[in-house]
Design a protein around this motif. Sequence first.
Motif, PDB file in Angstrom:
ATOM      1  N   GLN A 159       0.820  -1.209   0.000  1.00 17.16           N
ATOM      2  CA  GLN A 159       0.000   0.000   0.000  1.00 17.16           C
ATOM      3  C   GLN A 159       0.854   1.258   0.000  1.00 17.16           C
ATOM      4  O   GLN A 159       0.563   2.237  -0.693  1.00 17.16           O
ATOM      5  N   LEU A 160       1.937   1.242   0.801  1.00 23.96           N
ATOM      6  CA  LEU A 160       2.834   2.394   0.853  1.00 23.96           C
ATOM      7  C   LEU A 160       3.526   2.622  -0.488  1.00 23.96           C
ATOM      8  O   LEU A 160       3.650   3.755  -0.957  1.00 23.96           O
ATOM      9  N   THR A 161       3.950   1.518  -1.114  1.00 30.35           N
ATOM     10  CA  THR A 161       4.614   1.621  -2.412  1.00 30.35           C
ATOM     11  C   THR A 161       3.690   2.264  -3.444  1.00 30.35           C
ATOM     12  O   THR A 161       4.098   3.117  -4.239  1.00 30.35           O
ATOM     13  N   ALA A 162       2.421   1.869  -3.421  1.00 31.91           N
ATOM     14  CA  ALA A 162       1.457   2.406  -4.388  1.00 31.91           C
ATOM     15  C   ALA A 162       1.260   3.907  -4.204  1.00 31.91           C
ATOM     16  O   ALA A 162       1.143   4.654  -5.182  1.00 31.91           O
ATOM     17  N   ARG A 163       1.218   4.361  -2.952  1.00 27.15           N
ATOM     18  CA  ARG A 163       0.980   5.785  -2.694  1.00 27.15           C
ATOM     19  C   ARG A 163       2.264   6.616  -2.719  1.00 27.15           C
ATOM     20  O   ARG A 163       2.200   7.856  -2.679  1.00 27.15           O
ATOM     21  N   ALA A 164       3.412   5.957  -2.747  1.00 28.56           N
ATOM     22  CA  ALA A 164       4.691   6.667  -2.808  1.00 28.56           C
ATOM     23  C   ALA A 164       5.267   6.600  -4.216  1.00 28.56           C
ATOM     24  O   ALA A 164       6.480   6.486  -4.414  1.00 28.56           O
ATOM     25  N   ASN A 165       4.393   6.649  -5.197  1.00 29.16           N
ATOM     26  CA  ASN A 165       4.795   6.699  -6.606  1.00 29.16           C
ATOM     27  C   ASN A 165       5.520   5.449  -7.062  1.00 29.16           C
ATOM     28  O   ASN A 165       6.394   5.506  -7.934  1.00 29.16           O
ATOM     29  N   GLY A 166       5.176   4.312  -6.463  1.00 24.78           N
ATOM     30  CA  GLY A 166       5.698   3.035  -6.927  1.00 24.78           C
ATOM     31  C   GLY A 166       7.183   2.818  -6.722  1.00 24.78           C
ATOM     32  O   GLY A 166       7.825   2.153  -7.545  1.00 24.78           O
ATOM     33  N   ILE A 167       7.754   3.344  -5.635  1.00 28.91           N
ATOM     34  CA  ILE A 167       9.184   3.141  -5.399  1.00 28.91           C
ATOM     35  C   ILE A 167       9.451   1.685  -5.038  1.00 28.91           C
ATOM     36  O   ILE A 167       8.567   0.954  -4.588  1.00 28.91           O
ATOM     37  N   ALA A 168      10.689   1.260  -5.234  1.00 36.24           N
ATOM     38  CA  ALA A 168      11.066  -0.128  -4.965  1.00 36.24           C
ATOM     39  C   ALA A 168      10.967  -0.428  -3.478  1.00 36.24           C
ATOM     40  O   ALA A 168      11.080   0.461  -2.629  1.00 36.24           O
ATOM     41  N   GLY A 169      10.782  -1.713  -3.170  1.00 34.74           N
ATOM     42  CA  GLY A 169      10.637  -2.107  -1.769  1.00 34.74           C
ATOM     43  C   GLY A 169      11.858  -1.784  -0.934  1.00 34.74           C
ATOM     44  O   GLY A 169      11.745  -1.316   0.215  1.00 34.74           O
ATOM     45  N   SER A 170      13.056  -2.014  -1.473  1.00 39.30           N
ATOM     46  CA  SER A 170      14.281  -1.714  -0.718  1.00 39.30           C
ATOM     47  C   SER A 170      14.400  -0.210  -0.464  1.00 39.30           C
ATOM     48  O   SER A 170      14.822   0.225   0.620  1.00 39.30           O
ATOM     49  N   THR A 171      14.015   0.598  -1.461  1.00 38.30           N
ATOM     50  CA  THR A 171      14.054   2.053  -1.298  1.00 38.30           C
ATOM     51  C   THR A 171      13.040   2.501  -0.259  1.00 38.30           C
ATOM     52  O   THR A 171      13.309   3.420   0.526  1.00 38.30           O
ATOM     53  N   LEU A 172      11.892   1.860  -0.247  1.00 42.23           N
ATOM     54  CA  LEU A 172      10.860   2.179   0.744  1.00 42.23           C
ATOM     55  C   LEU A 172      11.382   1.935   2.149  1.00 42.23           C
ATOM     56  O   LEU A 172      11.274   2.800   3.032  1.00 42.23           O
ATOM     57  N   ARG A 173      11.961   0.752   2.373  1.00 43.25           N
ATOM     58  CA  ARG A 173      12.463   0.428   3.711  1.00 43.25           C
ATOM     59  C   ARG A 173      13.598   1.369   4.120  1.00 43.25           C
ATOM     60  O   ARG A 173      13.686   1.786   5.275  1.00 43.25           O
ATOM     61  N   GLU A 174      14.450   1.719   3.154  1.00 43.09           N
ATOM     62  CA  GLU A 174      15.563   2.620   3.452  1.00 43.09           C
ATOM     63  C   GLU A 174      15.060   3.998   3.887  1.00 43.09           C
ATOM     64  O   GLU A 174      15.554   4.575   4.869  1.00 43.09           O
ATOM     65  N   ASN A 175      14.043   4.510   3.202  1.00 43.55           N
ATOM     66  CA  ASN A 175      13.545   5.845   3.537  1.00 43.55           C
ATOM     67  C   ASN A 175      12.681   5.851   4.785  1.00 43.55           C
ATOM     68  O   ASN A 175      12.618   6.874   5.484  1.00 43.55           O
ATOM     69  N   LEU A 176      12.023   4.748   5.078  1.00 40.76           N
ATOM     70  CA  LEU A 176      11.344   4.636   6.378  1.00 40.76           C
ATOM     71  C   LEU A 176      12.361   4.730   7.514  1.00 40.76           C
ATOM     72  O   LEU A 176      12.121   5.406   8.529  1.00 40.76           O
ATOM     73  N   ALA A 177      13.508   4.073   7.318  1.00 46.43           N
ATOM     74  CA  ALA A 177      14.565   4.149   8.335  1.00 46.43           C
ATOM     75  C   ALA A 177      15.093   5.581   8.464  1.00 46.43           C
ATOM     76  O   ALA A 177      15.378   6.048   9.577  1.00 46.43           O
ATOM     77  N   HIS A 178      15.211   6.306   7.345  1.00 44.36           N
ATOM     78  CA  HIS A 178      15.670   7.697   7.404  1.00 44.36           C
ATOM     79  C   HIS A 178      14.682   8.570   8.179  1.00 44.36           C
ATOM     80  O   HIS A 178      15.099   9.440   8.953  1.00 44.36           O
ATOM     81  N   LEU A 179      13.395   8.348   7.972  1.00 41.76           N
ATOM     82  CA  LEU A 179      12.383   9.127   8.696  1.00 41.76           C
ATOM     83  C   LEU A 179      12.433   8.843  10.191  1.00 41.76           C
ATOM     84  O   LEU A 179      12.248   9.759  11.019  1.00 41.76           O
ATOM     85  N   ILE A 180      12.691   7.586  10.537  1.00 38.13           N
ATOM     86  CA  ILE A 180      12.818   7.231  11.957  1.00 38.13           C
ATOM     87  C   ILE A 180      14.053   7.889  12.559  1.00 38.13           C
ATOM     88  O   ILE A 180      14.009   8.473  13.646  1.00 38.13           O
ATOM     89  N   ASP A 181      15.183   7.809  11.837  1.00 36.82           N
ATOM     90  CA  ASP A 181      16.421   8.418  12.327  1.00 36.82           C
ATOM     91  C   ASP A 181      16.297   9.931  12.465  1.00 36.82           C
ATOM     92  O   ASP A 181      16.905  10.533  13.356  1.00 36.82           O
ATOM     93  N   ALA A 182      15.517  10.553  11.581  1.00 34.56           N
ATOM     94  CA  ALA A 182      15.322  12.003  11.651  1.00 34.56           C
ATOM     95  C   ALA A 182      14.355  12.409  12.749  1.00 34.56           C
ATOM     96  O   ALA A 182      14.194  13.601  13.032  1.00 34.56           O
ATOM     97  N   GLY A 183      13.703  11.427  13.373  1.00 37.87           N
ATOM     98  CA  GLY A 183      12.782  11.719  14.465  1.00 37.87           C
ATOM     99  C   GLY A 183      11.443  12.246  14.033  1.00 37.87           C
ATOM    100  O   GLY A 183      10.795  12.969  14.789  1.00 37.87           O
TER     101      GLY A 183
END
Length: 403
Positions: A87-111
Amino acid sequence: MQVGNVTTPFGRRPMTLALVKSQMRAAQVKPGKSVDKWKVFRDACDARSLLGLRDRALAVLNALLTFYPEAALSEGRNLIVFPSNAQLTARANGIAGSTLRENLAHLIDAGLIQRCDSPNGKRYARKGTDGAIETAYGFSLSPLLARSEELALLAQRVVAAQRHLKIVKERITIARRDVRKLITAAVEDGVFGDWGKVEAVHIALMDRLRITKTAEDYERLLEELELLREEVINRLEVQGIQQKSDTNDADIRQHIQNSNTESINELEPRSEDEQGGKPNPDIGRNIEPIKAFPLGMVLRACPEIAMYGPGGNIQNWRDLMAAAVVVRSMLGVSPSAYQDACEVMGPENAAATMAAILERTGHISSAGGYLRDLTGRARRGEFSLGPVLMALLRAHGQEAKRA
């Protein structure tokens, strides 16, 4: 592998002190606090450079916010969204799964978001008999609510910095056009002067403009361009005064230096033989006082004088003038010589000249005699502080590169 409440597979990060602090901050939201989720998102977008985030991470944050049904993030409400990766991939302009997980981690690290894992690592919600969500596992948006004021301030800082940089760039454009027009007019009108050297300095500054990136570099470039413009204007004004006084045969000392020159010619001492005996008597022309240059530029060109200011620091022109009096006494310059310099150059420029003499004290045998010589040349319109400061700035820059 389970570490605290954050698992490590699939791009998940181990629990760190920063994440613990983020969770504690999110748990301390003021009662009744509420904020528009899209305003917080816009602030996060504006502050992305300070948060260390790229556009992909913000696209993922945008997707997460679309799964929160309310327009406002409110304390006391369930702020956990639990979309699947698909669902997240579909609403995030179809980004790859690995890219999705990487950017979720960046958002967590950024607080900006917080991971709330279920016992089996899945994202889901458990509803009660009334249909309301009792428990949810996924990503909490509470950090956005907790940090809304901070994000707004960060966004304001970025916007202010961008506006300042835009103004600096506009001033650079105006200054370089002015210099170009002044040089062209001087050459076409046959004004006496080594305009080839002025042109060389201008070209060197334009070469630097092509590779300039930081705001600090743009500000330094602007200062040098404005300094060059003032020097050209001063030279043209002196020429006009000389023409009106029928003294066109007087040789005007060249002030603007080639951009590659390392020596400080304007502050090198000259013997009486080199000067043709005693200095020429002052000519009683109505020369306008030298224009004062920015204090910050003077202090960067002449850092040695700072230790003689009140408390070992210089914060304003009054402090610089007080430090110049101390330096005057230390270098053996008579009160009358310094007073004469203040009357001719103006107190600010006289203090800046003392700072420059201090910077080159090892090359000057008699500071008092030299100050009197500079004062006489300033009275005749043959001395300008601008090239001195520019040359000192270049010398310090070259020393820093060699270090």
